[in-house]
Design a protein around this motif. Structure first.
Motif, PDB file in Angstrom:
ATOM      1  N   LYS A   1      -0.950 -29.176 -29.663  1.00  0.00           N
ATOM      2  CA  LYS A   1      -0.963 -29.952 -30.902  1.00  0.00           C
ATOM      3  C   LYS A   1      -1.409 -29.130 -32.118  1.00  0.00           C
ATOM      4  O   LYS A   1      -0.912 -29.314 -33.211  1.00  0.00           O
ATOM      5  CB  LYS A   1      -1.880 -31.163 -30.745  1.00  0.00           C
ATOM      6  CG  LYS A   1      -1.375 -32.141 -29.722  1.00  0.00           C
ATOM      7  CD  LYS A   1      -2.342 -33.267 -29.534  1.00  0.00           C
ATOM      8  CE  LYS A   1      -1.846 -34.176 -28.417  1.00  0.00           C
ATOM      9  NZ  LYS A   1      -2.772 -35.233 -28.114  1.00  0.00           N
TER      10      LYS A   1
ATOM     11  N   GLU B   1      -7.073 -32.625 -21.487  1.00  0.00           N
ATOM     12  CA  GLU B   1      -5.814 -33.359 -21.347  1.00  0.00           C
ATOM     13  C   GLU B   1      -5.352 -33.400 -19.886  1.00  0.00           C
ATOM     14  O   GLU B   1      -4.788 -34.396 -19.445  1.00  0.00           O
ATOM     15  CB  GLU B   1      -4.723 -32.755 -22.240  1.00  0.00           C
ATOM     16  CG  GLU B   1      -4.984 -32.897 -23.722  1.00  0.00           C
ATOM     17  CD  GLU B   1      -5.098 -34.350 -24.177  1.00  0.00           C
ATOM     18  OE1 GLU B   1      -4.357 -35.201 -23.655  1.00  0.00           O
ATOM     19  OE2 GLU B   1      -5.933 -34.630 -25.040  1.00  0.00           O
ATOM     20  N   HIS B   2      -5.611 -32.315 -19.155  1.00  0.00           N
ATOM     21  CA  HIS B   2      -5.242 -32.309 -17.732  1.00  0.00           C
ATOM     22  C   HIS B   2      -6.071 -33.327 -16.952  1.00  0.00           C
ATOM     23  O   HIS B   2      -5.550 -34.001 -16.056  1.00  0.00           O
ATOM     24  CB  HIS B   2      -5.427 -30.914 -17.122  1.00  0.00           C
ATOM     25  CG  HIS B   2      -4.367 -29.952 -17.516  1.00  0.00           C
ATOM     26  ND1 HIS B   2      -3.094 -29.987 -16.992  1.00  0.00           N
ATOM     27  CD2 HIS B   2      -4.382 -28.922 -18.394  1.00  0.00           C
ATOM     28  CE1 HIS B   2      -2.375 -29.017 -17.522  1.00  0.00           C
ATOM     29  NE2 HIS B   2      -3.136 -28.355 -18.372  1.00  0.00           N
TER      30      HIS B   2
ATOM     31  N   ASN C   1       1.934 -34.837 -24.221  1.00  0.00           N
ATOM     32  CA  ASN C   1       0.493 -34.846 -24.461  1.00  0.00           C
ATOM     33  C   ASN C   1      -0.308 -33.767 -23.757  1.00  0.00           C
ATOM     34  O   ASN C   1      -1.421 -33.480 -24.172  1.00  0.00           O
ATOM     35  CB  ASN C   1      -0.077 -36.204 -24.048  1.00  0.00           C
ATOM     36  CG  ASN C   1       0.505 -37.308 -24.880  1.00  0.00           C
ATOM     37  OD1 ASN C   1       0.237 -37.412 -26.058  1.00  0.00           O
ATOM     38  ND2 ASN C   1       1.336 -38.130 -24.274  1.00  0.00           N
ATOM     39  N   VAL C   2       0.221 -33.180 -22.707  1.00  0.00           N
ATOM     40  CA  VAL C   2      -0.528 -32.163 -21.973  1.00  0.00           C
ATOM     41  C   VAL C   2       0.038 -30.783 -22.225  1.00  0.00           C
ATOM     42  O   VAL C   2      -0.686 -29.849 -22.533  1.00  0.00           O
ATOM     43  CB  VAL C   2      -0.546 -32.467 -20.456  1.00  0.00           C
ATOM     44  CG1 VAL C   2      -1.253 -31.360 -19.685  1.00  0.00           C
ATOM     45  CG2 VAL C   2      -1.209 -33.808 -20.199  1.00  0.00           C
TER      46      VAL C   2
ATOM     47  N   LYS D   1      -7.346 -36.123 -18.127  1.00  0.00           N
ATOM     48  CA  LYS D   1      -6.823 -37.448 -18.480  1.00  0.00           C
ATOM     49  C   LYS D   1      -5.521 -37.720 -17.740  1.00  0.00           C
ATOM     50  O   LYS D   1      -5.310 -38.813 -17.211  1.00  0.00           O
ATOM     51  CB  LYS D   1      -6.591 -37.548 -19.992  1.00  0.00           C
ATOM     52  CG  LYS D   1      -6.214 -38.952 -20.429  1.00  0.00           C
ATOM     53  CD  LYS D   1      -5.735 -39.053 -21.862  1.00  0.00           C
ATOM     54  CE  LYS D   1      -6.659 -38.552 -22.893  1.00  0.00           C
ATOM     55  NZ  LYS D   1      -6.159 -38.793 -24.276  1.00  0.00           N
TER      56      LYS D   1
END
Length: 139
Positions: free
Chosen positions: A125, A2-3, A120-121, A5
């Motif tokens: 989740k 995620e980082h 998101n980061v 992205k």
């Protein structure tokens, strides 16, 4: 992952703004614009996003953290573009104006980028728990 992205999104956003302002409006070479984008992406992600955004204010105070980090990113962007511009750009380039315009536009994008990374980061989740808050933005 995620980082990575988030870094790519930030690099594309910064490159787009700097290409329009520096290359198109002020005639800076594309190579210099890409170099400034790369340096600014790394510096702003580490300082503005990982340190300031995550650590400023309480976890539930999304707007406050976002405001502090966005202002910090604007100041950092101005400083990096101005200092690198002094070293890289031709003498006829109005570096202060280019830096100020770029920093203001970048700050606008950073406001939304911080919302993205919070959701998101920094949000775990799998467990449903947030590292920095609940990632629920009301605006």
């Amino acid at each position: 992952m995620e980082h990575l992205k988030a870094l790519l999104i930030k690099f594309v956003m910064l490159t787009a703004v700097l290409w329009i302002v520096l290359t198109v409006a002020f005639g800076v070479s594309l190579l210099n614009t890409l170099l400034v984008s790369a340096v600014l992406t790394a510096a702003a992600y580490v300082l503005g996003d990982l340190l300031i955004f995550r650590k400023s204010g309480k976890d539930q105070e999304h707007q406050k953290r976002n405001l502090i980090a966005t202002f910090s990113d604007m100041v950092l962007a101005f400083a990096v573009i101005w200092l690198m511009g002094e070293a890289l750009f031709s003498n006829d380039t109005n570096i202060l104006s280019a830096s100020l315009i770029s920093a203001i536009l970048i700050a606008g994008g950073e406001w939304y980028f911080h919302k993205y990374i919070d959701k998101n980061v920094f949000y775990v989740k799998e467990s449903g728990e947030s590292i920095t808050g609940n990632a629920d933005y009301t605006s």
